[in-house]
Design a protein around this motif. Structure first.
Motif: not given
Length: 739
Positions: A509-512, A138-142
């Motif tokens: 979270g945005g997933e279909e 789920l995260p995109t950065s530290v």
């Protein structure tokens, strides 16, 4: 049991729905904590952080539902914090697949080994690994990963705060444990009226003892009625057995037996009243008829000797338990006075004023408060338990090896398959795998069936309503609330609710839904198949270890019986701690034997070393051995009583013989009891206490029955797989005439 039968039984147990008492207020509280965390995360960080933090609050609430006597806020905080650490470390390595795979193997192996420290810790650790496989994506950065981890900790803190601010039936589990122990003894008293040698399962007493250990914070807040009653209940059980058993002097029929039946019925009524009062936190409503039974003045002319002493001791103990259940704290329960034969009639009668207290006799043993270590102090104990189990033959080590290998294999296969979301396969494997066969297979079936149902329902809702972010979060909270409500009814309902929860949460979270449903079902099937295959290829069967478990029980039961006889040999010594400690050890070994038998019954293997009939007969013999010792324990002599010197020789012979007998059982030989028989023969030439000597005869009889039970097993095998001509002399330790 054949594989076909075993798979059928485990599948049936996996999809079964049990009738359990639902706890809607606790479910609402857990769902409210989840809703607070989701709303706070959506407001501050957005849908991705909300989905991640929701897993922390979700898992923290699940931890509080586990069978544990530790304070629930501690469980919630520990669960949320450990999940946060797992997620953050996982994200740091997820970009480098070999490094993440290595972390997954190490983390999963540690989670598997954590079952050595107890099922609650094992479940929390396994769930953390499974949820980590989802949250690291789920995260995109530290920085975001650190923020998500922090919100997971917040989720645990929110659940802990709600437990403190809105308690539901405070001390309810502890009350139930103590009340169940008293109710079990009440049922035992009723059964003794019609079956004077009825058996008693000490498991409720063991549960009450586990519940009695408290942390320093709990010790300051524990209700008065939870103090002391367990210690009294421990001493009531042998007195009940002694009063009813014909071997202690009451004929099978006649006025004395009728009087004993009346006393047992009244004792059962008083114990039930105390159990109800403790369970509901109410004053004790002692039945007047039961109280009147103990005031009958002619009891002394009907019962004499050991039965009269048992009656007066039971009277005093019931008085103590009524006082304690009524709210009078007794940290150190007083030792009851032992009326001597020929005491005045009516001595020790149950009083009308249950709140009146007595002076603690000088001979009363001191029972310090049982302390439960804090969570930080628990860490070294858990590590020690894991180190103890870290060897090739340990079922825990085999489980850790299996689950780590399956998790790595499932992750690799899920990544290679063109399905996406490959973490579903290892997630399923980690969630369903347990150290024993039946739980692993039943949970795998429940996971698959529940996933299909949950995904189908969630998919239908999504297609019909097309919910947005807020609506998906609301549906996720509703699914979690339903799961909390139905958690104790079985794995099938739980897994269906979890499946719907994950679909709604990832949708938030945005997933279909089309991105999760097909691969989730297929990869769940793959993960369950890998888990079941791993146990078949690298099992940890309990059936071959039944002889070892039986030997452990005998090795623990022997010192207990010897300690009881030793108390009669030297009444001036303080033998009560030895008797108590050996009794607890014997109970632990007995519980391990019964758990092993339950697991072995569901396994699709056969072991020629111990047949089902031999196991049942040996269990009956060892249970009878403990019951015989319990009869003497009800009348342990006070200091200054006349010593019984032959009891010392008998105790020494018994201690040594049971040690050798346990070794013989492990080596698939029939134990012999020549030393015990010789000590009893020497005893019969001396004029001593007849009750103690007669009990020693019963002990030898039960040991002989144990050897006879094991004599039906197949002979031991040599290294080449053939039976030796005469491995231990004659199969029977003595011919039937000498027995």
């Amino acid at each position: 049991m054949s594989w076909r039968r075993a798979l059928k039984d485990t599948a049936r147990s996996g999809i079964a729905v049990e009738k359990k008492r639902l706890e809607p207020l606790i479910a609402v509280r857990g769902a409210a904590g989840l809703a607070i965390v989701i709303a706070l995360s959506l407001w501050l960080f957005g849908p991705a952080a909300a989905a991640s933090s929701a897993f922390g609050a979700f898992q923290a609430a699940i931890a509080t539902f586990q069978r544990s006597w530790r304070p629930r806020p501690e469980l919630a905080i520990a669960s949320g914090t450990s999940l946060a650490v797992s997620t953050f470390l996982g994200y740091l390595t997820i970009s480098k697949e070999p490094l993440f795979l290595a972390l997954l193997v190490v983390w999963t192996f540690a989670a598997g080994m954590s079952w050595a420290a107890g099922p609650t810790i094992g479940l929390i650790a396994s769930s953390n690994v499974a949820i980590m496989l989802v949250t690291v994506t789920l995260p995109t950065s530290v920085a975001q990963a650190a923020g998500h981890a922090a919100m997971m900790i917040v989720g645990g803190l929110v659940q802990a705060a709600l437990i403190i601010l809105f308690p539901v039936r405070r001390w309810g589990a502890h009350r139930d444990a103590l009340a169940d122990a008293l109710a079990a003894e009440a049922d035992y008293a009723r059964r003794l009226r019609h079956e004077p040698v009825a058996s008693f399962d000490p498991q409720p007493l063991m549960e009450a003892r586990n519940a009695a250990a408290v942390t320093p914070r709990q010790a300051r807040r524990r209700p008065a009625e939870l103090h002391g009653a367990r210690g009294i209940a421990e001493r009531i059980r042998p007195v009940l057995a002694s009063l009813a058993d014909p071997a202690m002097g009451v004929p099978a029929e006649g006025p004395a037996r009728d009087r004993v039946r009346e006393l047992l019925a009244s004792a059962a009524a008083l114990l039930d009243a105390a159990a109800h009062a403790i369970r509901h936190g109410e004053p004790v409503a002692a039945p007047p008829a039961a109280l009147a039974t103990f005031r009958t003045p002619d009891t002394g002319s009907i019962l004499t000797g050991a039965p009269y002493r048992a009656m007066t001791r039971l009277n005093t103990l019931l008085q103590d338990v009524v006082e304690t259940a009524g709210g009078t704290p007794q940290e150190d329960t007083p030792q009851e006075d032992t009326p001597q034969e020929g005491a005045p009639k009516g001595r020790g009668e149950l009083r009308d004023q249950p709140q009146q207290t007595r002076t603690r006799p000088e001979t009363a043993p001191h029972h310090p408060l049982r302390r439960r270590p804090t969570f930080l102090a628990l860490i070294p104990k858990a590590l020690k338990a894991m180190r103890t189990e870290l060897h090739r033959g340990s079922p825990i080590t085999r489980h850790a090896t299996r689950v780590s290998a399956v998790a790595a294999t499932g992750y690799i296969l899920g990544t290679l398959l063109p399905l996406g979301h490959g973490y579903w396969a290892p997630l399923t494997s980690v969630m369903v795998m347990r150290p024993d066969f039946s739980q692993t297979y039943s949970r795998a079936v429940a996971r698959l069936a529940g996933t299909v149902i949950g995904v189908a329902v969630a998919t239908g809702v999504v297609q019909a309503a097309t919910p947005g972010t807020l609506q998906s979060g609301t549906l996720a909270v509703a699914s979690a609330a339903l799961m909390y409500l139905l958690m104790r009814t079985g794995q099938f309902a739980t897994q269906a609710c979890i499946a719907a929860y994950v679909v709604f949460l990832l949708g938030m979270g945005g997933e279909e839904w089309t991105q999760t449903v097909p691969e989730r079902v297929l990869l769940t099937l793959l993960g369950g198949f890998l888990a079941m295959l791993a146990y078949a290829v690298y099992p940890a069967w309990e059936t071959p270890r039944l002889r070892t478990r039986l030997a452990d029980w005998l090795a623990a039961q022997g010192p207990y019986v010897a300690a009881v006889f030793g108390s009669y040999a030297d009444p001036s010594a303080s033998n009560a701690p030895d008797v108590r400690g050996s009794l607890l050890t014997a109970r632990t070994a007995r519980a391990a034997w019964h758990a092993a038998v339950a697991r072995a019954t569901a396994e699709p293997v056969r072991h020629r070393g111990l047949s089902r009939t031999a196991a049942d007969d040996a269990e009956d013999a060892l249970a009878q051995l403990g019951r015989v010792a319990m009869l003497l324990e009800a009348h342990l002599p006070e200091r200054g009583a006349t010593p019984v010197p032959p009891a010392a020789r008998f105790a020494d012979a018994l201690r040594e013989s049971t040690h050798k007998g346990a070794k013989a059982i492990r080596e698939r030989r029939v134990p012999t009891w020549d030393a015990v028989r010789e000590a009893l023969d020497a005893w019969e030439t001396e004029d001593t206490d007849q009750v103690v000597r007669n009990t020693a005869t019963l002990v030898l009889d039960t040991l002989t029955e144990l050897s006879e039970a094991l004599d039906t097993a197949v002979p031991p095998m040599t290294l080449d797989g053939t039976a030796p001509e005469n491995p231990d002399g004659p199969r029977n330790p003595k011919d039937s005439a000498t027995r």
